[in-house]
Design a protein around this motif. Sequence first.
Motif, PDB file in Angstrom:
ATOM      1  N   UNK A  79     -18.595 -71.814  -9.757  1.00 14.30           N
ATOM      2  CA  UNK A  79     -19.299 -73.032 -10.180  1.00 14.30           C
ATOM      3  C   UNK A  79     -18.332 -74.211 -10.231  1.00 14.30           C
ATOM      4  N   UNK A  80     -17.124 -73.948 -10.759  1.00 15.99           N
ATOM      5  CA  UNK A  80     -16.116 -75.023 -10.813  1.00 15.99           C
ATOM      6  C   UNK A  80     -15.722 -75.456  -9.401  1.00 15.99           C
ATOM      7  N   UNK A  81     -15.556 -74.458  -8.512  1.00 16.54           N
ATOM      8  CA  UNK A  81     -15.198 -74.787  -7.122  1.00 16.54           C
ATOM      9  C   UNK A  81     -16.295 -75.607  -6.473  1.00 16.54           C
ATOM     10  N   UNK A  82     -17.554 -75.231  -6.724  1.00 18.54           N
ATOM     11  CA  UNK A  82     -18.675 -75.966  -6.141  1.00 18.54           C
ATOM     12  C   UNK A  82     -18.721 -77.411  -6.627  1.00 18.54           C
ATOM     13  N   UNK A  83     -18.480 -77.595  -7.912  1.00 15.20           N
ATOM     14  CA  UNK A  83     -18.493 -78.962  -8.450  1.00 15.20           C
ATOM     15  C   UNK A  83     -17.405 -79.817  -7.811  1.00 15.20           C
ATOM     16  N   UNK A  84     -16.213 -79.189  -7.686  1.00 12.33           N
ATOM     17  CA  UNK A  84     -15.096 -79.911  -7.078  1.00 12.33           C
ATOM     18  C   UNK A  84     -15.395 -80.232  -5.616  1.00 12.33           C
ATOM     19  N   UNK A  85     -15.903 -79.225  -4.869  1.00 14.76           N
ATOM     20  CA  UNK A  85     -16.224 -79.430  -3.458  1.00 14.76           C
ATOM     21  C   UNK A  85     -17.327 -80.465  -3.300  1.00 14.76           C
ATOM     22  N   UNK A  86     -18.279 -80.472  -4.227  1.00 19.59           N
ATOM     23  CA  UNK A  86     -19.354 -81.457  -4.181  1.00 19.59           C
ATOM     24  C   UNK A  86     -18.834 -82.871  -4.370  1.00 19.59           C
ATOM     25  N   UNK A  87     -17.881 -83.029  -5.332  1.00 22.75           N
ATOM     26  CA  UNK A  87     -17.296 -84.363  -5.546  1.00 22.75           C
ATOM     27  C   UNK A  87     -16.515 -84.809  -4.321  1.00 22.75           C
ATOM     28  N   UNK A  88     -15.745 -83.871  -3.742  1.00 20.97           N
ATOM     29  CA  UNK A  88     -14.955 -84.209  -2.554  1.00 20.97           C
ATOM     30  C   UNK A  88     -15.870 -84.597  -1.389  1.00 20.97           C
ATOM     31  N   UNK A  89     -16.962 -83.854  -1.227  1.00 20.18           N
ATOM     32  CA  UNK A  89     -17.895 -84.163  -0.141  1.00 20.18           C
ATOM     33  C   UNK A  89     -18.505 -85.540  -0.333  1.00 20.18           C
ATOM     34  N   UNK A  90     -18.833 -85.870  -1.585  1.00 20.44           N
ATOM     35  CA  UNK A  90     -19.422 -87.193  -1.859  1.00 20.44           C
ATOM     36  C   UNK A  90     -18.417 -88.298  -1.565  1.00 20.44           C
ATOM     37  N   UNK A  91     -17.129 -88.085  -1.921  1.00 24.14           N
ATOM     38  CA  UNK A  91     -16.078 -89.075  -1.637  1.00 24.14           C
ATOM     39  C   UNK A  91     -15.905 -89.263  -0.135  1.00 24.14           C
ATOM     40  N   UNK A  92     -15.931 -88.140   0.600  1.00 24.86           N
ATOM     41  CA  UNK A  92     -15.749 -88.220   2.062  1.00 24.86           C
ATOM     42  C   UNK A  92     -16.906 -88.978   2.702  1.00 24.86           C
ATOM     43  N   UNK A  93     -18.126 -88.703   2.234  1.00 23.73           N
ATOM     44  CA  UNK A  93     -19.293 -89.401   2.775  1.00 23.73           C
ATOM     45  C   UNK A  93     -19.197 -90.898   2.507  1.00 23.73           C
ATOM     46  N   UNK A  94     -18.660 -91.254   1.335  1.00 26.67           N
ATOM     47  CA  UNK A  94     -18.468 -92.684   1.022  1.00 26.67           C
ATOM     48  C   UNK A  94     -17.464 -93.306   1.984  1.00 26.67           C
ATOM     49  N   UNK A  95     -16.352 -92.601   2.268  1.00 30.58           N
ATOM     50  CA  UNK A  95     -15.331 -93.082   3.200  1.00 30.58           C
ATOM     51  C   UNK A  95     -15.907 -93.255   4.596  1.00 30.58           C
ATOM     52  N   UNK A  96     -16.738 -92.251   5.015  1.00 33.11           N
ATOM     53  CA  UNK A  96     -17.348 -92.333   6.347  1.00 33.11           C
ATOM     54  C   UNK A  96     -18.256 -93.550   6.433  1.00 33.11           C
ATOM     55  N   UNK A  97     -18.993 -93.807   5.368  1.00 32.67           N
ATOM     56  CA  UNK A  97     -19.876 -94.987   5.351  1.00 32.67           C
ATOM     57  C   UNK A  97     -19.064 -96.272   5.444  1.00 32.67           C
ATOM     58  N   UNK A  98     -17.931 -96.310   4.731  1.00 36.67           N
ATOM     59  CA  UNK A  98     -17.074 -97.499   4.777  1.00 36.67           C
ATOM     60  C   UNK A  98     -16.498 -97.702   6.181  1.00 36.67           C
ATOM     61  N   UNK A  99     -16.017 -96.639   6.808  1.00 34.66           N
ATOM     62  CA  UNK A  99     -15.463 -96.746   8.163  1.00 34.66           C
ATOM     63  C   UNK A  99     -16.530 -97.154   9.168  1.00 34.66           C
ATOM     64  N   UNK A 100     -17.742 -96.655   8.990  1.00 36.19           N
ATOM     65  CA  UNK A 100     -18.844 -97.027   9.888  1.00 36.19           C
ATOM     66  C   UNK A 100     -19.163 -98.509   9.745  1.00 36.19           C
ATOM     67  N   UNK A 101     -19.119 -99.018   8.511  1.00 37.29           N
ATOM     68  CA  UNK A 101     -19.345-100.453   8.287  1.00 37.29           C
ATOM     69  C   UNK A 101     -18.249-101.287   8.927  1.00 37.29           C
ATOM     70  N   UNK A 102     -17.003-100.771   8.854  1.00 36.49           N
ATOM     71  CA  UNK A 102     -15.878-101.493   9.479  1.00 36.49           C
ATOM     72  C   UNK A 102     -16.052-101.547  10.993  1.00 36.49           C
TER      73      UNK A 102
END
Length: 529
Positions: free
Chosen positions: A399-422
Amino acid sequence: MSKGKIAGYYRLSIEDDDIKAESNSITNQRLLIKRYIAEHPVFADYEYCEFYDDGISGTTMNRPGMQAMLTQIRQNKIRCVIVKDLSRFSRDYIELGTYMEQIFPFMGIRFISIAEHYDSQNYIGKTADLDIGFQSLLADFYCKDISEKVKSSVMAKKNQGRYATGSTPFGYKKNESDPNELLIVQKEADVIRYIFALSLSGKDLTQICKVLNDEKILTPLEFKNLRKRQNRKELRQERKYWQQGTVRNILTNESYIGNMVYNKSVQAEVGGSRTIVKPREEWKVFENHHPAIVSREVFDDVQVKYFRRKAVDRKPILYALKGKVCCKYCGRRLKIMKLAGGKLFYYCPNQKLNSDNECVSESISNEVLERIVLKEIKVQIARLTDLKSARDAVLEKHCRIMKKAGREAADIETKISELTERKADLLEAYHAGTYTREQYMEGRMQLDRQISDKRKLLEESEKQLDVCGNLLNADTRDHEEFLQYAGFETVTKEMADVFIDRIDISREKVIDIHWTFSKEMGSAKAAIM
């Protein structure tokens, strides 16, 4: 990537008449369903599997192919079922409606019948149209009508003295040139006469069985195998004994004085397997139908033993381990007897049927056995408690691993959105003349590389989420089912059903307990002192 399985189900039975035999054949049903799948691209991602039953009526759901398919459906492996027509799935109107309107919709199973142009996906949230209901009802009526006509035809043949039955009594075979005529099989007839002679000499059923087994006389099943060269499961077992029930059936069977006895039972319901035995006075007898193996005088003398005594209405003996205690040697369930004082003891019914066996020879106290079983169950409860604690710790970690992986995935998706906007901003600047084409192309390539790298990281995070999710949702046994019995000081029927698959006891009184969760914990051995 496969979404699951799509199942094709085919069925052919004797209720399919000659006119439709070709179109209803298993091969044609298979071709029709595969053609349907090929014409609908929506099924391209599904893994295809098939199930079929040949020669089995559609009025019962107890068919090997059908049960195998329903097992995979319950295991969530199949997402869609396709049949040629509704009658292939079932000819029972009520059963068919239950699956179409309740079971399949509840389990999320898509059901398609090609001939009726029925697809359950078109009826989500509503019932099937009137035509479908009438067609399934007509299939039900048709099958029941055919069944009644077949029964009437068979009864008419029997009333005329024709042997219209598939199987023959032990000691007889059908005449190959005239299947309505029964012929004596001499070797089997000699055994039957010997059994009647033993009975007339004063031996009871158990003593007769012991003589037959000690002399290694073949059982009816073994004789049948010699004649028909069968390979049934029962015939592959090493030890085959004459049983009291088999001998009693022979001694009370009027077939051996040349009579054909029929109309002894009635089917509980059309298409069902359960039968109800009729009162003896309702049986029909066609006398002197075939050659007799024993005389009427001998037969009548033997019947006195079995019909002069009134049936005793015995109350069933209730005990926790009922049906679970077996003989290690022969595999039969041990029977229970109540002695004076109400104490219960187990014994092997085969022990008295043969002088040369290793069956449990001494009676075993139910009180002692339950005490040993309770002790072993307590040991298993302690182990399962440890397992549950370990499992809970592992699940918490995931459960702890899933929460951590979920946060990391959300951060990566945010970065991808920022790069796409750039990238969009870069293209807009290029059109405004801020960058040359070479500068634009170089900047876009750098952003694409960064986006590609981020997507790879996102895929890794999603894989980790899937792995952890599968572990958390795995079909693991709920230990609470077992742990609720912690603290019990007596074995109950419910406890025995939850914990114990069976208990084997050897001649040396060594018991081997097989648990319902044997893959996890193995079996437990103990000795009765």
